[in-house]
Design a protein around this motif. Sequence first.
Motif, short mmCIF file in Angstrom:
data_model
loop_
_atom_site.label_atom_id
_atom_site.label_comp_id
_atom_site.label_asym_id
_atom_site.label_seq_id
_atom_site.Cartn_x
_atom_site.Cartn_y
_atom_site.Cartn_z
N LEU A 192 69.13 -107.23 57.76
CA LEU A 192 68.46 -105.86 58.63
C LEU A 192 68.74 -104.58 58.05
O LEU A 192 70.04 -104.41 58.09
CB LEU A 192 68.37 -106.01 60.03
N GLU A 193 67.95 -103.64 57.57
CA GLU A 193 68.16 -102.59 56.92
C GLU A 193 68.12 -101.36 58.07
O GLU A 193 67.44 -101.82 59.08
CB GLU A 193 67.25 -102.18 55.81
N GLY A 194 69.10 -100.23 58.04
CA GLY A 194 69.12 -99.42 59.05
C GLY A 194 69.73 -99.91 60.19
O GLY A 194 69.82 -99.06 61.29
N PHE A 195 70.70 -100.92 60.38
CA PHE A 195 71.25 -101.24 61.46
C PHE A 195 72.73 -101.15 61.23
O PHE A 195 73.46 -101.30 59.98
CB PHE A 195 71.00 -102.97 61.81
N PHE A 196 73.50 -100.88 62.52
CA PHE A 196 74.83 -100.58 62.11
C PHE A 196 75.68 -101.46 63.34
O PHE A 196 75.43 -101.63 64.39
CB PHE A 196 75.20 -99.09 62.63
N ARG A 197 76.69 -102.05 62.52
CA ARG A 197 77.45 -103.22 63.48
C ARG A 197 78.66 -102.24 64.24
O ARG A 197 79.53 -102.15 63.54
CB ARG A 197 78.13 -104.07 62.42
N CYS A 198 78.35 -101.72 65.51
CA CYS A 198 79.10 -100.88 66.13
C CYS A 198 80.33 -101.74 66.51
O CYS A 198 81.20 -100.94 67.13
CB CYS A 198 78.34 -100.27 67.19
N HIS A 199 80.15 -102.97 67.03
CA HIS A 199 81.37 -103.75 67.64
C HIS A 199 81.08 -105.24 67.17
O HIS A 199 79.84 -105.43 66.84
CB HIS A 199 80.72 -103.37 69.33
N ARG A 200 82.06 -105.97 67.56
CA ARG A 200 81.77 -107.36 67.22
C ARG A 200 80.51 -108.11 67.82
O ARG A 200 80.30 -109.28 67.47
CB ARG A 200 82.99 -108.20 67.39
N SER A 201 80.29 -107.68 69.14
CA SER A 201 79.00 -108.18 69.74
C SER A 201 77.78 -107.32 69.56
O SER A 201 76.96 -107.94 70.47
CB SER A 201 79.67 -108.27 71.21
N PHE A 202 77.74 -106.41 69.08
CA PHE A 202 76.61 -105.54 68.81
C PHE A 202 76.31 -105.04 67.39
O PHE A 202 77.17 -104.64 66.80
CB PHE A 202 76.92 -104.40 69.64
N LEU A 203 74.86 -105.00 67.21
CA LEU A 203 74.22 -104.68 65.98
C LEU A 203 73.26 -104.01 66.41
O LEU A 203 72.38 -104.13 66.88
CB LEU A 203 73.99 -105.72 64.94
N ILE A 204 73.27 -102.53 66.02
CA ILE A 204 72.34 -101.57 66.68
C ILE A 204 71.42 -100.98 65.53
O ILE A 204 71.84 -100.62 64.40
CB ILE A 204 73.00 -100.46 67.54
#
Length: 248
Positions: A192-204
């Motif tokens: 997924l382009e434009g997504f940020f892995r901010c936490h081990r349980s979240f990709l925003i």
Amino acid sequence: MIQVILVDDERPALEELEYMLEKYENIEVVGTYTDPLIALKEIKRKKPQVVFLDISMPEIDGFSLAKEIIKLNFKVNIVFVTAFDEYAISAFEINAVDYILKPLCEERLDSTINRIRDNIKQDAIKINSIQEVVRQLKKPLIRIPVWKKDRIILLDPKEILYCTVEGGETYVVTEKEKYFISDTLSHLEEELEGFFRCHRSFLINTEYIDEIIPWFNNTYAVKMKNRDEEIPVSRRHSKVLKEMFHIK
């Protein structure tokens, strides 16, 4: 008996392949489908040993469908079918995966069936080989299959606010719905382009960040558009977030 499912958006192509497979002993065609989403649902239910996939299909192509089949975690031979040689045909010469060019040739189909029989006899189907083919022929995701109970929905990645893991399962969240997806956050992060892995349980999805909230120990939380929950940003990723939005 080797059970086979055929998937092609063109009905005449399905009928031709089904006719050609009738001459083989111990080969049983248990389903033919022009709709990839219906096919995926039936493949999950029937668990055939072989799936013939057309590559060029609308909405979801053969490569994307193959990835979804792999995620079902059962032993399967996937044979790609194509009318073109532009898909790096040499990449298909990997154990447990084959390709056939249209128009179909009986001699070439014989070779494919023999390979499938050998794989099943030896119980040596290598799912990683299928993954390698898909990886070599990776295309940008246009829509991704997600699950809502027993329904499969094709979702535009642009609609996704964030992806999360709950109870060991992965979900994608939009403004109005929450869907199950047979994938990991790590794989989604790659695709997924434009997504940020901010936490081990979240990709925003960074396009939908509505508010950045300072937390303790130099960490942050974010709120997404039209959502009330606060999504944590780990300390390791807080620095990246600050650089991304030029936060001093």
